[in-house]
Scaffold this active site. Structure first.
Site, PDB file in Angstrom:
ATOM      1  N   HIS A   5       0.827  -1.206   0.000  1.00 64.06           N
ATOM      2  CA  HIS A   5       0.000   0.000   0.000  1.00 64.06           C
ATOM      3  C   HIS A   5       0.865   1.261   0.000  1.00 64.06           C
ATOM      4  O   HIS A   5       1.945   1.308   0.580  1.00 64.06           O
ATOM      5  CB  HIS A   5      -0.937   0.007   1.195  1.00 64.06           C
ATOM      6  CG  HIS A   5      -0.245   0.016   2.529  1.00 64.06           C
ATOM      7  ND1 HIS A   5       0.269  -1.127   3.110  1.00 64.06           N
ATOM      8  CD2 HIS A   5       0.020   1.020   3.380  1.00 64.06           C
ATOM      9  CE1 HIS A   5       0.814  -0.814   4.261  1.00 64.06           C
ATOM     10  NE2 HIS A   5       0.689   0.485   4.456  1.00 64.06           N
ATOM     11  N   ASN A   6       0.375   2.279  -0.693  1.00 59.94           N
ATOM     12  CA  ASN A   6       1.002   3.609  -0.775  1.00 59.94           C
ATOM     13  C   ASN A   6       2.321   3.622  -1.549  1.00 59.94           C
ATOM     14  O   ASN A   6       3.002   4.650  -1.584  1.00 59.94           O
ATOM     15  CB  ASN A   6       1.256   4.208   0.621  1.00 59.94           C
ATOM     16  CG  ASN A   6      -0.014   4.407   1.412  1.00 59.94           C
ATOM     17  OD1 ASN A   6      -1.107   4.431   0.851  1.00 59.94           O
ATOM     18  ND2 ASN A   6       0.120   4.532   2.712  1.00 59.94           N
TER      19      ASN A   6
END
Length: 367
Positions: free
Chosen positions: A263-264
Site C-alpha cells: 500500500h502507498n
C-alpha cells in the site's frame, strides 16, 4: 493460422530479407523443428548464432544475425536481425493469436446498468462488472474476471481469466493483467492500542523490555490504485490499494508473476519488477528501475531512477540514482563481488591462522 510471406514479415520487422521472399510464414519454431519449405510455406526459426543455426534443416527459413551466411545452412529464405531480441518481440507479436473472446458481452456476464462499455469491447463468460465502471474501446475481458465499482480501464486493455480489479482502480490504455493477478486489495496495515513489539524493536534495535499479549486492529484502506499506460501485470501478482492516497504504478512498467506491491507504494515509469519481488508499503521507486527476481524492498525506502538490483538483493536503505546493487544487505555490486571473493577465501585463511597459532604456541613453549 495467420500467414505472411518473408518479404512482408521483414518489412514489418524493419529488417533485411534474403532468398525467396514470397514464401509464406505460418509461425515460429526452434531450429531443430524446421523442415524444407514448400509453396504452402512453413515455420521460421530463430537461429541468431552459429551454435543454434547448426540445427537448421536444409530448405528451411530462419532469422539470422547480420554477417551469417544463409547459403552455408542451405536455407531458402532468411531475415537478418540487427537487434535479435527486439526482432523476436515483433515476430512473436505477429503470430500471437491472443485471447479467444467472442465479440460483445457474453450472456452469462453480469454488467451493472450504470457501467459504461466502450466500442468493440469483448466481455467473456461469468464476468462481473460493478456500478459506474468505465471500460475503454477495444478492451477484452476474459472469463471469471471481476471489476469493482467506480473502476476505470483505458482503451485496448487485456484482462486474462480470473484477474481481479477491486473498486476505485484507474488504469490507462493497453493495460494487461495475466491470470489470477489482483489490483486494489486492502493494504496490510494493522495497529495495536499500545506500542507493538515491532515498534519497540525498531526503537531499541532489538532489545525487548516486556513481552505481553497484543491484538491487532485493522487500518482500513480508503485510497485506490492508479496505473499508467502500457503497464503489464504477471500471473498472481498483486498491487494493494493505498491507505489514504492511491498506490501508483507509472506508464510502461512491467510486473512479473508473484510480485507483491504494498500500500502507498509509488513506482515510476518503465520499471521491471521480476518474479517474487516484494515492495513494502510507502516505498518510492524511480523511473527505469530494474528489480531482479526475489528482490525485497523494506518499507518507506526511496530508490532513485535507473537503479538495477541483482537477484535476491535485500534493500533496507535509500539507493541513489543510477546505482547497481547486489546482496543482503544491498551494497554496490562491485563491493558485493569483493565480499563474495573474500568469503570463498575464508576456509584457507582459517587454515593459515590455525597454522600460525600452532607456530606461535611452539615458540612460546620454547621461550
Amino acid at each position: 493460422m495467420k500467414s505472411v510471406n518473408i518479404g512482408e514479415l521483414a518489412k514489418a520487422l524493419d529488417a533485411r530479407s534474403w532468398g525467396d521472399t514470397s514464401l509464406p510464414v505460418t509461425g515460429a519454431a526452434e531450429p531443430a523443428a524446421t523442415g524444407p519449405v514448400g509453396p504452402e510455406g512453413g515455420v521460421i526459426a530463430m537461429a541468431m548464432s552459429p551454435k543454434y543455426a547448426e540445427a537448421l534443416k536444409p530448405g528451411s527459413m530462419a532469422i539470422l544475425a547480420e554477417g551469417m551466411d544463409p547459403e552455408a545452412y542451405g536455407l531458402k529464405a532468411a531475415i537478418f536481425a540487427p537487434r535479435p531480441r527486439l526482432l523476436m518481440a515483433g515476430l512473436t507479436r505477429t503470430f500471437d493469436p491472443g485471447l479467444d473472446i467472442a465479440p460483445g458481452i457474453h450472456p452469462s456476464a453480469v454488467v451493472d446498468p450504470s457501467a459504461q462499455i466502450g466500442a468493440d469491447v469483448a466481455i467473456g463468460p461469468l464476468v462481473v462488472i460493478g456500478a459506474n465502471v468505465r471500460i475503454g474501446a477495444g478492451s477484452r475481458i476474459a472469463a471469471h474476471v471481476s471489476i469493482g465499482r467506480d473502476s476505470v480501464l483505458g482503451e485496448n486493455c487485456v484482462i486474462h481469466p480470473g484477474a481481479r480489479i477491486a473498486h476505485g482502480v484507474t488504469a490507462g490504455d493497453r493495460f494487461v493483467m495475466q491470470p489470477g493477478a489482483s489490483v486494489g486489495g486492502d493494504g496490510f496495515s494493522f495497529v495495536t492500542p499500545e506500542e507493538s513489539g515491532i515498534e519497540e524493536i525498531r526503537r531499541t534495535l532489538g532489545a525487548r523490555a516486556d513481552i505481553h499479549a497484543q491484538h491487532w486492529t485493522r487500518i482500513h484502506s480508503l485510497g485506490g490504485v492508479e496505473i499508467g499506460d502500457d503497464v503489464e501485470m504477471g500471473a498472481n501478482s498483486t498491487v494493494d490499494r493505498g491507505t489514504i492516497r492511491s498506490t501508483r504504478v507509472g506508464s510502461g512498467t512491467k510486473i512479473d508473476n508473484l510480485v507483491q506491491v504494498g500500500h502507498n507504494v509509488e513506482i515510476g515509469s518503465d520499471c521491471l519488477l521480476c518474479g517474487l519481488v516484494g515492495v513494502a508499503g510507502s516505498s518510492r521507486i524511480g523511473d527505469r528501475v530494474v528489480l531482479a527476481g526475489q528482490v525485497g524492498v523494506s518499507d518507506n525506502i526511496v530508490i532513485g531512477d535507473d537503479v538495477i538490483a541483482g537477484g535476491a538483493t535485500k534493500i533496507f536503505s535509500r539507493v541513489p540514482a543510477g546505482r547497481v546493487i547486489l546482496g543482503h544487505p544491498a551494497v554496490k555490486m562491485e563491493t558485493q563481488m569483493e565480499i563474495q571473493k573474500a568469503m570463498r577465501r575464508l576456509p584457507r585463511f582459517a587454515q593459515q591462522l590455525a597454522k600460525l597459532q600452532e607456530t606461535v604456541t611452539r615458540l612460546l613453549e620454547k621461550g
